[in-house]
Each structure stands twice: as C-alpha cells, then as structure tokens.
Design a protein around this motif. Structure first.
Motif, PDB file in Angstrom:
ATOM      1  N   GLY A 147       0.817  -1.206   0.000  1.00  0.00           N
ATOM      2  CA  GLY A 147       0.000   0.000   0.000  1.00  0.00           C
ATOM      3  C   GLY A 147       0.850   1.255   0.000  1.00  0.00           C
ATOM      4  N   ARG A 148       0.173   2.380  -0.215  1.00  0.00           N
ATOM      5  CA  ARG A 148       0.817   3.692  -0.147  1.00  0.00           C
ATOM      6  C   ARG A 148       0.248   4.434   1.054  1.00  0.00           C
ATOM      7  N   ILE A 149       1.114   5.094   1.786  1.00  0.00           N
ATOM      8  CA  ILE A 149       0.709   5.856   2.960  1.00  0.00           C
ATOM      9  C   ILE A 149       0.955   7.331   2.671  1.00  0.00           C
ATOM     10  N   GLY A 160       5.590  -2.680   1.321  1.00  0.00           N
ATOM     11  CA  GLY A 160       5.341  -3.939   0.650  1.00  0.00           C
ATOM     12  C   GLY A 160       5.480  -5.094   1.613  1.00  0.00           C
ATOM     13  N   TYR A 161       5.033  -6.235   1.186  1.00  0.00           N
ATOM     14  CA  TYR A 161       5.055  -7.445   2.017  1.00  0.00           C
ATOM     15  C   TYR A 161       6.476  -7.753   2.476  1.00  0.00           C
ATOM     16  N   VAL A 219       9.245   0.356   0.648  1.00  0.00           N
ATOM     17  CA  VAL A 219       9.716   0.187  -0.733  1.00  0.00           C
ATOM     18  C   VAL A 219       9.464   1.469  -1.524  1.00  0.00           C
ATOM     19  N   SER A 220       9.711   2.589  -0.898  1.00  0.00           N
ATOM     20  CA  SER A 220       9.424   3.872  -1.535  1.00  0.00           C
ATOM     21  C   SER A 220      10.334   4.166  -2.714  1.00  0.00           C
ATOM     22  N   GLU A 221      11.354   3.322  -2.947  1.00  0.00           N
ATOM     23  CA  GLU A 221      12.216   3.535  -4.106  1.00  0.00           C
ATOM     24  C   GLU A 221      11.524   3.146  -5.409  1.00  0.00           C
ATOM     25  N   VAL A 222      10.388   2.443  -5.318  1.00  0.00           N
ATOM     26  CA  VAL A 222       9.636   2.080  -6.527  1.00  0.00           C
ATOM     27  C   VAL A 222       8.960   3.330  -7.075  1.00  0.00           C
ATOM     28  N   PRO A 223       9.195   3.689  -8.342  1.00  0.00           N
ATOM     29  CA  PRO A 223       8.597   4.901  -8.914  1.00  0.00           C
ATOM     30  C   PRO A 223       7.078   4.903  -8.793  1.00  0.00           C
TER      31      PRO A 223
END
Length: 323
Positions: A147-149, A160-161, A219-223
């Motif tokens: 999810g995104r927070i 992420g999981y 996993v905030s490095e994911v665009p």
C-alpha cells in the motif's frame, strides 16, 4: 486436496484468444521472466526479446494446460490501497505498521493477531514503519499485502510485504456469514469495513479471528508510476497480473483467464504474485491497480470461470495428461 489433473487445451478453445492484446501480456511477461531460474524459461525469455510477434511467440513455444484439483474456479480481486498515516504516533494515529521482527522464523508460528494487538509484544522495538488511524485500514492493508501511505507533509511512502506470522489465514467475511449477519452473496470488503466500524468492540474481535498477521518493509524507491512489488520482487501491472498458488502454477508463467460474472474478462495474464488466501489449482486474484477506484472494482469480484496455464511445450509434453 486431490492430486492435480492436467488437460491440454488447444488455443482455438480459449474464448477471446484471437482478439486479446498479446503484446501487452508479453511486455508483462518480460518484466519477470529474467528472474525465472529454469533452463526452459530462460531460453524462452531470451527468445521473447528478439523473436516472433507476441501472439506467434505464445502459440509457437507454449501449450495451454488446464490444471485442476477438484475445487471450482474462483476469481477475486486485489489492489494497492492508499491510506492516510504518519511516521510518528499521535494526532489519532495509533495503529502501527510493523516491520519484520528479528525473531520471526519463516513458516513457524509467531504471535497471533490478537496477541500482537492486545499484549503489544512488538511495541517500542523500533519496528514501527508508520501509524494509521483505523485498525480496519491496517487489516485490509495486510490482506492486500502492499500500500501507499500519504503522510501529513504531503509525501507518500510505500510499503510492501515483508513476512507473516506463520498462522493460517481465515476469512472474516465467512465468519460473518456463519454468524448469520449476512448472506454469502452480500459479503464484500466494503460491507466488512462498515460492519467493523459500526460494531467497534465486536468488530475488533472479528478481526482477531483471522490469526494471520503480515509485516511490511518500506519500498518507496519504486517509482510512483509503477505498480507495487509482487512476490517476484518486480512491479506488478493492473489488469495483467494475477496472484496464484505457486504449488500449482510457476511464478512468471503466462496464464489465460476466462472470468465470468457481471463483467466477464478473457485475457492473457502473468502469474507474478501470491496471497495467503490464494490456495488451489483453480484460484486466482486479479490485480486492479492503486487507490479507491481500483479497490471498489476489486471488491466486487467473486466469480467463476477457468484459468489455463501456458506451459513451455517441452514441459507440457512430459505431464501426465488425463482423458
């Protein structure tokens, strides 16, 4: 669970095969095929990059195989929720999103959901990635697995999981049916949310009936323009990624789905994810994207049909094909 049976199906019997966007499916396949560590798949991944057109690639190098274990097909949907939260406790944010504890042993039973909520054995150990204002949001974040927070300063963090507590997943929707609160056709994510929020104390106890508890990693490095990471640690694609049971379907495999229901879907997907509730040869969770609209669409899916795995020809030829 019955032993699986295998039935070859000609491409001509796949409803809608000729009119699907095979290139869109091939693009998704290429995103994860490089991570498949098997000579059959490695060769096909190389061919897919420079070989024939997308449709010709699938028809030339694969054979459709229907894998069954005695249970009927069930399609559901999932999505990436976007929630309001904070990196710090306070101002109503009281429910932590935990990182993976150091003493968690994969596959072995750990604290139950109730123990983690009531006894707080993980509190003040530096495991809190963020805090949410609603325990129902936290529960469904764990069901979706990512999810995104959205934070108070306007920034967005992605989780992420990371792992789970080794406890079996139980459907709280079915628990409400068993209690006589709803008929099975009435149960959806929105119905469950409303019931838990309306019945605060009993609602919290209902959540505890699902002892499974998911831990996360940032996993905030994911665009932002890419989907969340799936079980293959690559971004997944709305409308082309499904979660499957890897005991029956190899992750990375192309899978043809024929979903019935109010909005039928005949489409070539790629098995790039898994889920605690996704068990069986004819069981799939369709990824619908990010946000509330995707959540509403995913929440309506509980449909029959069939899914057919596209196996490399050399692998399909060695299967014990039934009558």
């Amino acid at each position: 669970m019955a032993d699986p049976t295998y039935t070859r199906v000609p491409f001509s019997d796949l409803a809608g095969w000729a009119t699907d966007d095979h290139q869109a499916a091939l693009d998704v396949f290429l995103n994860t095929c490089r991570d498949m560590r098997d000579p059959h798949w490695e060769i096909l991944c190389d061919v897919a990059r420079t070989g024939p057109t997308a449709r010709d690639f699938f028809e030339k190098f694969f054979r459709p195989v229907l894998i069954e274990d005695g249970d009927p097909m069930l399609f559901t949907g999932y999505f990436e929720p976007e929630l309001i939260g904070s990196r710090h406790r306070g101002d109503g944010y009281q429910f932590p999103i935990y990182a993976v504890p150091d003493d968690l042993v994969p596959g072995e039973p750990y604290f139950t959901r109730r123990q983690i909520d009531e006894d707080a054995p993980l509190a003040n150990k530096g495991l809190e990635l963020a805090w949410l204002a609603d325990p129902v949001d936290l529960f469904f974040l764990q069901v979706q697995g990512s999810g995104r927070i959205r934070l108070p300063d306007g920034q967005v963090m992605r989780v992420g999981y990371g792992g789970k507590n080794g406890r079996d997943y139980s459907s709280i929707g079915m628990a409400l049916v068993d209690r006589g609160e709803f008929e099975i056709h009435q149960v959806s994510a929105a119905v469950i949310r409303n019931w838990v929020r309306k019945n605060r104390r009993e609602g919290r106890k209902l959540l505890w009936e699902n002892e499974s508890y998911v831990f996360f990693r940032e996993v905030s490095e994911v665009p932002a323009d890419l989907g969340p990471l799936g079980a293959m640690n690559r971004s997944i694609t709305p409308g082309r990624t499904i979660a499957v049971d890897p005991a029956f379907v190899t992750l990375g495999s192309p899978v043809w789905i024929e979903k019935e229901g109010a909005v039928p879907m005949n489409r070539l997907m790629v098995a790039q994810d898994t889920g605690s509730a996704i068990k069986g040869a004819q069981r799939a969770d369709i990824f619908f994207g990010t946000g509330d609209d995707a959540g509403r669409e995913a929440g309506t899916i509980k449909d029959a049909g069939r899914m057919i795995v596209l196996l490399p020809t050399t692998m399909a030829q060695r299967l014990p094909i039934g009558p």
